[in-house]
Design a protein around this motif. Sequence first.
Motif, PDB file in Angstrom:
ATOM      1  N   MET A 197      52.799 144.393  89.419  1.00  0.00           N
ATOM      2  CA  MET A 197      54.123 143.798  89.255  1.00  0.00           C
ATOM      3  C   MET A 197      54.069 142.281  89.105  1.00  0.00           C
ATOM      4  SD  MET A 197      56.243 146.103  91.991  1.00  0.00           S
ATOM      5  CE  MET A 197      57.832 145.456  91.504  1.00  0.00           C
ATOM      6  N   VAL A 198      52.956 141.761  88.626  1.00  0.00           N
ATOM      7  CA  VAL A 198      52.780 140.324  88.469  1.00  0.00           C
ATOM      8  C   VAL A 198      53.384 139.904  87.133  1.00  0.00           C
ATOM      9  CG1 VAL A 198      51.102 138.450  88.305  1.00  0.00           C
ATOM     10  CG2 VAL A 198      50.688 140.374  89.869  1.00  0.00           C
ATOM     11  N   GLU A 199      54.323 138.975  87.193  1.00  0.00           N
ATOM     12  CA  GLU A 199      55.013 138.518  85.984  1.00  0.00           C
ATOM     13  C   GLU A 199      54.019 138.004  84.943  1.00  0.00           C
ATOM     14  OE1 GLU A 199      58.445 135.333  84.623  1.00  0.00           O
ATOM     15  OE2 GLU A 199      58.144 135.725  86.749  1.00  0.00           O
ATOM     16  N   GLY A 200      54.211 138.446  83.718  1.00  0.00           N
ATOM     17  CA  GLY A 200      53.368 137.999  82.618  1.00  0.00           C
ATOM     18  C   GLY A 200      52.076 138.772  82.456  1.00  0.00           C
ATOM     19  N   LYS A 201      51.826 139.737  83.347  1.00  0.00           N
ATOM     20  CA  LYS A 201      50.606 140.546  83.273  1.00  0.00           C
ATOM     21  C   LYS A 201      50.969 142.019  83.263  1.00  0.00           C
ATOM     22  CE  LYS A 201      47.760 137.153  85.570  1.00  0.00           C
ATOM     23  NZ  LYS A 201      46.694 136.909  86.505  1.00  0.00           N
ATOM     24  N   CYS A 202      50.098 142.816  82.670  1.00  0.00           N
ATOM     25  CA  CYS A 202      50.267 144.271  82.673  1.00  0.00           C
ATOM     26  C   CYS A 202      48.871 144.891  82.758  1.00  0.00           C
ATOM     27  CB  CYS A 202      50.998 144.739  81.411  1.00  0.00           C
ATOM     28  SG  CYS A 202      51.385 146.513  81.434  1.00  0.00           S
ATOM     29  N   PRO A 238      63.641 142.059  86.369  1.00  0.00           N
ATOM     30  CA  PRO A 238      62.171 142.107  86.369  1.00  0.00           C
ATOM     31  C   PRO A 238      61.606 143.373  85.711  1.00  0.00           C
ATOM     32  CG  PRO A 238      62.959 141.378  88.504  1.00  0.00           C
ATOM     33  CD  PRO A 238      64.172 141.851  87.725  1.00  0.00           C
ATOM     34  N   LEU A 239      62.292 144.485  85.842  1.00  0.00           N
ATOM     35  CA  LEU A 239      61.823 145.735  85.227  1.00  0.00           C
ATOM     36  C   LEU A 239      61.864 145.634  83.706  1.00  0.00           C
ATOM     37  CD1 LEU A 239      60.961 148.710  85.248  1.00  0.00           C
ATOM     38  CD2 LEU A 239      63.370 149.313  85.610  1.00  0.00           C
ATOM     39  N   VAL A 240      62.958 145.134  83.166  1.00  0.00           N
ATOM     40  CA  VAL A 240      63.076 144.996  81.710  1.00  0.00           C
ATOM     41  C   VAL A 240      62.088 143.940  81.205  1.00  0.00           C
ATOM     42  CG1 VAL A 240      64.620 144.375  79.816  1.00  0.00           C
ATOM     43  CG2 VAL A 240      65.448 145.822  81.671  1.00  0.00           C
ATOM     44  N   SER A 241      61.885 142.877  81.964  1.00  0.00           N
ATOM     45  CA  SER A 241      60.911 141.861  81.591  1.00  0.00           C
ATOM     46  C   SER A 241      59.504 142.457  81.549  1.00  0.00           C
ATOM     47  CB  SER A 241      60.967 140.700  82.580  1.00  0.00           C
ATOM     48  OG  SER A 241      59.984 139.740  82.278  1.00  0.00           O
ATOM     49  N   MET A 242      59.155 143.263  82.547  1.00  0.00           N
ATOM     50  CA  MET A 242      57.834 143.893  82.573  1.00  0.00           C
ATOM     51  C   MET A 242      57.682 144.887  81.430  1.00  0.00           C
ATOM     52  SD  MET A 242      54.834 144.018  83.872  1.00  0.00           S
ATOM     53  CE  MET A 242      54.938 143.173  85.425  1.00  0.00           C
ATOM     54  N   LEU A 243      58.759 145.550  81.074  1.00  0.00           N
ATOM     55  CA  LEU A 243      58.738 146.472  79.940  1.00  0.00           C
ATOM     56  C   LEU A 243      58.289 145.735  78.679  1.00  0.00           C
ATOM     57  CD1 LEU A 243      59.779 149.416  79.059  1.00  0.00           C
ATOM     58  CD2 LEU A 243      61.829 148.203  78.357  1.00  0.00           C
ATOM     59  N   LYS A 244      58.850 144.561  78.462  1.00  0.00           N
ATOM     60  CA  LYS A 244      58.505 143.766  77.279  1.00  0.00           C
ATOM     61  C   LYS A 244      57.094 143.203  77.383  1.00  0.00           C
ATOM     62  CE  LYS A 244      63.328 142.868  76.330  1.00  0.00           C
ATOM     63  NZ  LYS A 244      64.431 141.923  76.351  1.00  0.00           N
ATOM     64  N   THR A 245      56.694 142.771  78.579  1.00  0.00           N
ATOM     65  CA  THR A 245      55.339 142.268  78.789  1.00  0.00           C
ATOM     66  C   THR A 245      54.315 143.358  78.507  1.00  0.00           C
ATOM     67  OG1 THR A 245      56.046 140.637  80.436  1.00  0.00           O
ATOM     68  CG2 THR A 245      53.734 141.320  80.505  1.00  0.00           C
ATOM     69  N   CYS A 246      54.545 144.550  79.066  1.00  0.00           N
ATOM     70  CA  CYS A 246      53.601 145.653  78.849  1.00  0.00           C
ATOM     71  C   CYS A 246      53.569 146.077  77.382  1.00  0.00           C
ATOM     72  CB  CYS A 246      53.928 146.832  79.761  1.00  0.00           C
ATOM     73  SG  CYS A 246      53.386 146.567  81.464  1.00  0.00           S
ATOM     74  N   HIS A 247      54.694 145.982  76.697  1.00  0.00           N
ATOM     75  CA  HIS A 247      54.703 146.268  75.258  1.00  0.00           C
ATOM     76  C   HIS A 247      53.732 145.330  74.544  1.00  0.00           C
ATOM     77  CE1 HIS A 247      56.131 144.974  71.244  1.00  0.00           C
ATOM     78  NE2 HIS A 247      56.167 146.282  71.026  1.00  0.00           N
ATOM     79  N   ASP A 248      53.854 144.047  74.822  1.00  0.00           N
ATOM     80  CA  ASP A 248      53.023 143.051  74.157  1.00  0.00           C
ATOM     81  C   ASP A 248      51.539 143.235  74.480  1.00  0.00           C
ATOM     82  OD1 ASP A 248      55.406 142.044  73.202  1.00  0.00           O
ATOM     83  OD2 ASP A 248      55.426 140.300  74.548  1.00  0.00           O
TER      84      ASP A 248
END
Length: 121
Positions: free
Chosen positions: A14-19, A57-67
Motif C-alpha cells: 500500500m505504498v503510494e507510487g509503488k505496486c 488512495p484505492l483509486v490512486s493505487m489502481l492507476k499506479t498498478c496499471h502503470d
Amino acid sequence: WNYVVESQYGNEGMVEGKCPNRGESPAMDSKSQSLVLMNFFTTDPNPTGVCGNNSAPLVSMLKTCHDLSGNRWPNYIAVDYYMRSDGGGAPLATDVANGHLVCGCDNIAYCKVPTRHSEPA
C-alpha cells in the motif's frame, strides 16, 4: 502463477507510487500472464481506518498498478471491508477498472452500448 500476476498484500503493498509484486508472483509487468490481481488492504484488518483507504488512495493505487503492470488494468481488486469508504470505495474502483477494460473509458458508466443499424427492407 501461469495466468496471474499479483500485487503485494498488506502494508508493504500500500505504498503510494509503488505496486510491488507478491513474492510468489511473477513481476507485475510480466506479459506472460494475462490476468492482474491488485491487493489493497492493511496487514492487520482495521474496520475504522479502512474508510480512508477504500477511497481516494484505492483509486490512486489502481492507476499506479496499471502503470507498473505494463499498462494493464486489474481484473481483480481485493480489499477489506468493501462496503466501507469515505466516497466511491471498492465499487468506484471496480467501475474505473471495468470502464477501461470494456471500452477504454474512465468509468464503466461512460461505456455506450453499440447501436445496431437496421437493414433496409
